[in-house]
Motif scaffolding. Structure first.
Motif, PDB file in Angstrom:
ATOM      1  N   GLN A 214      14.234 -34.773  -1.132  1.00 38.36           N
ATOM      2  CA  GLN A 214      13.023 -33.950  -1.309  1.00 38.36           C
ATOM      3  C   GLN A 214      12.600 -33.951  -2.780  1.00 38.36           C
ATOM      4  OE1 GLN A 214      11.419 -32.817   1.369  1.00 38.36           O
ATOM      5  NE2 GLN A 214      13.056 -33.723   2.614  1.00 38.36           N
ATOM      6  N   ALA A 215      13.580 -33.961  -3.651  1.00 34.67           N
ATOM      7  CA  ALA A 215      13.287 -33.992  -5.096  1.00 34.67           C
ATOM      8  C   ALA A 215      12.598 -35.299  -5.475  1.00 34.67           C
ATOM      9  CB  ALA A 215      14.571 -33.808  -5.893  1.00 34.67           C
ATOM     10  N   LEU A 216      13.040 -36.391  -4.882  1.00 36.43           N
ATOM     11  CA  LEU A 216      12.421 -37.688  -5.166  1.00 36.43           C
ATOM     12  C   LEU A 216      10.969 -37.703  -4.679  1.00 36.43           C
ATOM     13  CD1 LEU A 216      15.379 -40.061  -4.180  1.00 36.43           C
ATOM     14  CD2 LEU A 216      14.464 -39.714  -6.490  1.00 36.43           C
ATOM     15  N   LEU A 217      10.747 -37.203  -3.468  1.00 38.51           N
ATOM     16  CA  LEU A 217       9.386 -37.150  -2.937  1.00 38.51           C
ATOM     17  C   LEU A 217       8.494 -36.294  -3.827  1.00 38.51           C
ATOM     18  CD1 LEU A 217      10.020 -36.609   0.916  1.00 38.51           C
ATOM     19  CD2 LEU A 217       9.503 -38.756  -0.267  1.00 38.51           C
ATOM     20  N   ALA A 218       9.016 -35.148  -4.236  1.00 32.71           N
ATOM     21  CA  ALA A 218       8.231 -34.233  -5.081  1.00 32.71           C
ATOM     22  C   ALA A 218       7.908 -34.894  -6.419  1.00 32.71           C
ATOM     23  CB  ALA A 218       9.002 -32.936  -5.290  1.00 32.71           C
ATOM     24  N   SER A 219       8.907 -35.538  -6.978  1.00 38.54           N
ATOM     25  CA  SER A 219       8.735 -36.173  -8.276  1.00 38.54           C
ATOM     26  C   SER A 219       7.635 -37.234  -8.228  1.00 38.54           C
ATOM     27  CB  SER A 219      10.068 -36.797  -8.701  1.00 38.54           C
ATOM     28  OG  SER A 219       9.874 -37.808  -9.640  1.00 38.54           O
ATOM     29  N   ASP A 220       7.648 -38.032  -7.171  1.00 34.41           N
ATOM     30  CA  ASP A 220       6.644 -39.094  -7.063  1.00 34.41           C
ATOM     31  C   ASP A 220       5.237 -38.501  -6.944  1.00 34.41           C
ATOM     32  OD1 ASP A 220       8.757 -40.763  -7.227  1.00 34.41           O
ATOM     33  OD2 ASP A 220       8.793 -41.337  -5.111  1.00 34.41           O
ATOM     34  N   GLN A 221       5.112 -37.459  -6.150  1.00 29.64           N
ATOM     35  CA  GLN A 221       3.805 -36.799  -5.980  1.00 29.64           C
ATOM     36  C   GLN A 221       3.345 -36.178  -7.304  1.00 29.64           C
ATOM     37  OE1 GLN A 221       1.801 -36.724  -3.283  1.00 29.64           O
ATOM     38  NE2 GLN A 221       0.331 -35.600  -4.575  1.00 29.64           N
ATOM     39  N   LEU A 222       4.291 -35.496  -7.979  1.00 29.56           N
ATOM     40  CA  LEU A 222       3.929 -34.803  -9.225  1.00 29.56           C
ATOM     41  C   LEU A 222       3.537 -35.798 -10.319  1.00 29.56           C
ATOM     42  CD1 LEU A 222       6.653 -32.031  -9.117  1.00 29.56           C
ATOM     43  CD2 LEU A 222       4.174 -31.609  -9.237  1.00 29.56           C
ATOM     44  N   ASN A 224       1.983 -38.494  -9.906  1.00 31.68           N
ATOM     45  CA  ASN A 224       0.581 -38.855  -9.649  1.00 31.68           C
ATOM     46  C   ASN A 224      -0.372 -37.811 -10.223  1.00 31.68           C
ATOM     47  OD1 ASN A 224       1.361 -41.111  -8.257  1.00 31.68           O
ATOM     48  ND2 ASN A 224       1.291 -40.126  -6.236  1.00 31.68           N
ATOM     49  N   GLU A 225       0.161 -36.595 -10.331  1.00 35.29           N
ATOM     50  CA  GLU A 225      -0.684 -35.510 -10.845  1.00 35.29           C
ATOM     51  C   GLU A 225      -0.418 -35.247 -12.323  1.00 35.29           C
ATOM     52  OE1 GLU A 225      -0.737 -32.089  -8.194  1.00 35.29           O
ATOM     53  OE2 GLU A 225      -0.157 -33.386  -6.518  1.00 35.29           O
ATOM     54  N   GLY A 226       0.281 -36.156 -12.960  1.00 40.13           N
ATOM     55  CA  GLY A 226       0.469 -36.079 -14.399  1.00 40.13           C
ATOM     56  C   GLY A 226       1.628 -35.217 -14.861  1.00 40.13           C
ATOM     57  N   ILE A 227       2.511 -34.838 -13.937  1.00 35.63           N
ATOM     58  CA  ILE A 227       3.697 -34.075 -14.345  1.00 35.63           C
ATOM     59  C   ILE A 227       4.914 -34.991 -14.241  1.00 35.63           C
ATOM     60  CG2 ILE A 227       5.202 -32.099 -13.844  1.00 35.63           C
ATOM     61  CD1 ILE A 227       2.712 -30.682 -12.710  1.00 35.63           C
ATOM     62  N   LEU A 312       8.783 -27.521  -3.478  1.00 33.86           N
ATOM     63  CA  LEU A 312       9.264 -27.944  -4.797  1.00 33.86           C
ATOM     64  C   LEU A 312       8.073 -28.266  -5.703  1.00 33.86           C
ATOM     65  CD1 LEU A 312      11.907 -28.395  -6.289  1.00 33.86           C
ATOM     66  CD2 LEU A 312      12.119 -30.603  -5.160  1.00 33.86           C
ATOM     67  N   ILE A 313       7.091 -28.964  -5.158  1.00 35.04           N
ATOM     68  CA  ILE A 313       5.886 -29.320  -5.928  1.00 35.04           C
ATOM     69  C   ILE A 313       5.155 -28.053  -6.390  1.00 35.04           C
ATOM     70  CG2 ILE A 313       3.564 -30.335  -5.721  1.00 35.04           C
ATOM     71  CD1 ILE A 313       4.935 -32.422  -3.767  1.00 35.04           C
ATOM     72  N   GLN A 314       4.942 -27.138  -5.444  1.00 34.34           N
ATOM     73  CA  GLN A 314       4.227 -25.895  -5.789  1.00 34.34           C
ATOM     74  C   GLN A 314       4.997 -25.116  -6.861  1.00 34.34           C
ATOM     75  OE1 GLN A 314       1.210 -25.592  -4.815  1.00 34.34           O
ATOM     76  NE2 GLN A 314       1.582 -27.441  -3.574  1.00 34.34           N
ATOM     77  N   THR A 315       6.314 -25.051  -6.711  1.00 35.90           N
ATOM     78  CA  THR A 315       7.115 -24.274  -7.656  1.00 35.90           C
ATOM     79  C   THR A 315       7.103 -24.926  -9.035  1.00 35.90           C
ATOM     80  OG1 THR A 315       8.526 -23.716  -5.781  1.00 35.90           O
ATOM     81  CG2 THR A 315       9.327 -23.082  -7.941  1.00 35.90           C
TER      82      THR A 315
END
Lengths: 324, 284
Positions: A214-222, A224-227, A312-315
């Motif tokens: 889940q952390a990997l998925l969140a990281s990849d999405q974030l 893309n959003e510049g985080i 995780l992304i929202q947090t």
């Protein structure tokens, strides 16, 4: 940074329960190492010991529904020079037999391999009694104990193998439900190190078990959003790889932990303790917040308790503001 | 193994009782009744039954003695010292900071202890695991002895093991129950009735031998007999007198968890040294 050789996202992910990797690893280990023996408390198929039991009937011992006996017979087998793997559901072992583990395995320093299957809320419909959320806390409180929480079935297989060569008491945490296989045969695993799976600068996401995916998925999405997230997988919660964690905290100065267990006292507790002593930064902890689980479908429960990439992304988006 | 007459073993037992009193008085805490009551069990084992080498506590062919009721460890320390495992002077370090003779036995600190115990009910199943390991290694000629208290039988773990041992047809294991009828809160039959103890163990698949646990000859006979019982594991219910050898301690559950103070120790030693007047004491 160690080359981690994870599955390329484009290829998609296969799924398999983490416990399956334990079953495969134990069977192979049994073929290679005559000293390996196994005991189970009436859950031989469910904890994936069945293949070993069938292949090596003289090295498998049925204990019955008796987890106190499971731990203490294990201690005796280790006293006789064997390498015993003892399995049940985590709620019962180490849940019920904590004192036997404390005295006859840890204080006695017998290298028993305690395998707790069905940890976490993803056990699903069986409900709170069977969803062990405190096992990491219990086991990491014990002197001499090594606590291992693999991220997927392949890593569980590697861990099962390596535990035989570790002369300390070990706890191996397994889960029931099929989860993504995100490591490969060449992904490094040893008992001890934490692994940096993604490098980043804004926040450290520190995860164990299937939550690392889940952390990997969140990281990849974030990203893309510049985080920019640094994802650290912690398969060995005790002893903790302090150097890897501290290096990351010094870089990002902000961390969030995620685990499928109580949010206090487990991985999050270990990271917070390390940080407060040696490099204080804000640490946020995702997990179950001081309550028990309940019946439901595994995904339904994980979503309800916020143990997914979306939460995780929202947090991360929320907590990153304290740096800006 | 050296041969000892029963009379010689009785004299050794008497000296061990004196050491237990001195150790407990010096420590200022610890259990009196159980260790005094179990002296003959330990003397029989260490002097006549166990295949062991005090100078090589980890000798690979040794028999194994597991003490499940760790609170009675003073009797084991004293007997080990007499049998040659370590110097008797070390007995006076019992329960002191830095000692190898911890208040409850710790394997990692003193070679020869075999296991760490204190929390009750865990010895029999460790012995079972060890027996299974011996079987895999074709070492079944090594015998395993487990001493348990009777109050300890309240623990569920004991009965889990009592079912497990016959299930796996383990017969090189002998359990010894110190049936002294007391535990911390009072007589066992008041706290949590154990009787019919013989019937309980029989029905679980054990061969049961009942003996006078303060009679060396009976104990040694029972241990020898246990070797002839091959179709079942053996449990020896050893009826002992708690506080045996010291009149004011005998049969009084108040002495389960208390040590003698100086005056009481002097009185006890006087009684022991004269063997209640039957022999002339040596002035120590």
């Amino acid at each position: 940074m160690v080359k981690v050789n994870l599955v390329e996202y484009q290829k998609g992910y296969q799924k398999e329960p983490i416990r399956k990797g334990f079953g495969r690893g134990l069977l192979k280990l049994g073929q290679m190492n005559q000293q390996v023996v196994a005991c189970c408390a009436d859950l031989t198929e469910s904890t994936q010991m069945l293949d070993f039991a069938k292949a090596f009937p003289n090295r498998f011992f049925e204990i019955g529904v008796a987890e106190q006996n499971l731990a203490t017979v294990g201690s005796g087998l280790a006293a006789g020079g064997k390498i015993p793997y003892i399995s049940s559901y985590a709620a019962f072992s180490p849940g019920r037999n904590y004192e036997q583990i404390r005295t006859t395995i840890c204080l006695n320093n017998r290298p028993v391999k305690i395998v707790g299957s069905h940890a976490g809320v993803s056990v699903g419909p069986d409900g709170a009694t069977h969803q062990m959320l405190e096992d990491i806390i219990l086991m990491r409180a014990l002197p001499n104990m090594v606590v291992i929480s693999p991220g997927d079935s392949l890593e569980a297989e590697k861990a099962t193998f390596q535990m035989a060569n570790d002369n300390r008491p070990n706890y191996l945490r397994l889960a029931r439900e099929a989860t993504a296989i995100f490591t490969t045969n060449s992904t490094p695993f040893e008992i001890g190190p934490a692994y940096v799976y993604r490098e980043g600068n804004d926040v450290s996401i520190i995860a164990t078990g299937a939550m690392t995916f889940q952390a990997l998925l969140a990281s990849d999405q974030l990203s893309n959003e510049g985080i920019s997230c640094e994802v650290i997988h912690v398969p060995t919660i005790k002893p903790l790889d302090q150097a890897t964690i501290l290096t990351s905290l010094k870089k990002t100065r902000l961390a969030i932990t995620i685990e499928e267990g109580q949010a206090s006292g487990g991985l999050g507790g270990a990271i917070s303790e390390l940080s407060t002593s040696l490099f204080p930064v804000p640490i946020f902890r995702l997990g179950i917040n001081d309550r028990f689980g309940e019946s439901g479908q595994p995904d339904e429960l994980l979503n309800y308790f916020g143990l997914n990439s979306d939460n995780l992304i929202q947090t991360v988006k929320k907590i990153i503001k304290i740096k800006r | 193994m050296q041969d000892y007459s029963i009379h010689e073993l009785e004299l050794i037992s008497n000296e061990i009782r004196q050491d237990i009193i001195k150790m407990l008085e010096h420590a200022g805490s610890g259990h009196s009744a159980g260790p005094l009551g179990e002296v003959e069990i330990y003397v029989a084992l260490y002097y006549m039954i166990l295949n062991h080498r005090p100078s090589q506590p980890n000798w690979s062919e040794r028999d194994v003695l597991i003490q499940s009721n760790g609170h009675c460890v003073p009797v084991r320390y004293a007997t080990m010292a007499h049998a040659g495992y370590f110097d008797r002077q070390e007995l006076q370090t019992l329960r002191r900071f830095g000692t190898r003779l911890q208040g409850h036995p710790e394997r990692m600190r003193l070679p020869g202890l075999e296991s760490t115990s204190g929390p009750l009910g865990c010895g029999l199943s460790q012995a079972a695991g060890l027996a299974l390991a011996f079987r895999l290694d074709n070492q079944e000629k090594r015998r395993i002895y487990v001493v348990m208290g009777d109050g300890e039988l309240d623990e569920g773990n004991v009965w889990e093991a009592a079912m497990f041992v016959p299930r796996h047809k383990i017969n090189n294991l002998v359990a010894i129950i110190d049936r002294n009828n007391i535990q911390i809160d009072g007589p066992t039959e008041d706290v949590m009735p154990l009787e019919d103890l013989k019937a309980k163990w029989s029905s679980f698949g054990w061969h049961v031998i009942e003996v006078d646990g303060n009679n060396l000859e009976d104990l040694i006979d029972a241990f020898h007999l246990s070797r002839a019982i091959i179709e079942k594991p053996t449990v020896i219910i050893a009826h002992t007198i708690p506080g045996k050898g010291v009149d004011f301690m005998e049969q009084d559950f108040a002495w389960h968890g208390s040590p003698p103070n100086h005056e009481q120790a002097v009185k006890a030693l006087h009684e022991l040294r004269t063997l209640k007047g039957k022999i002339t004491s040596e002035h120590l």
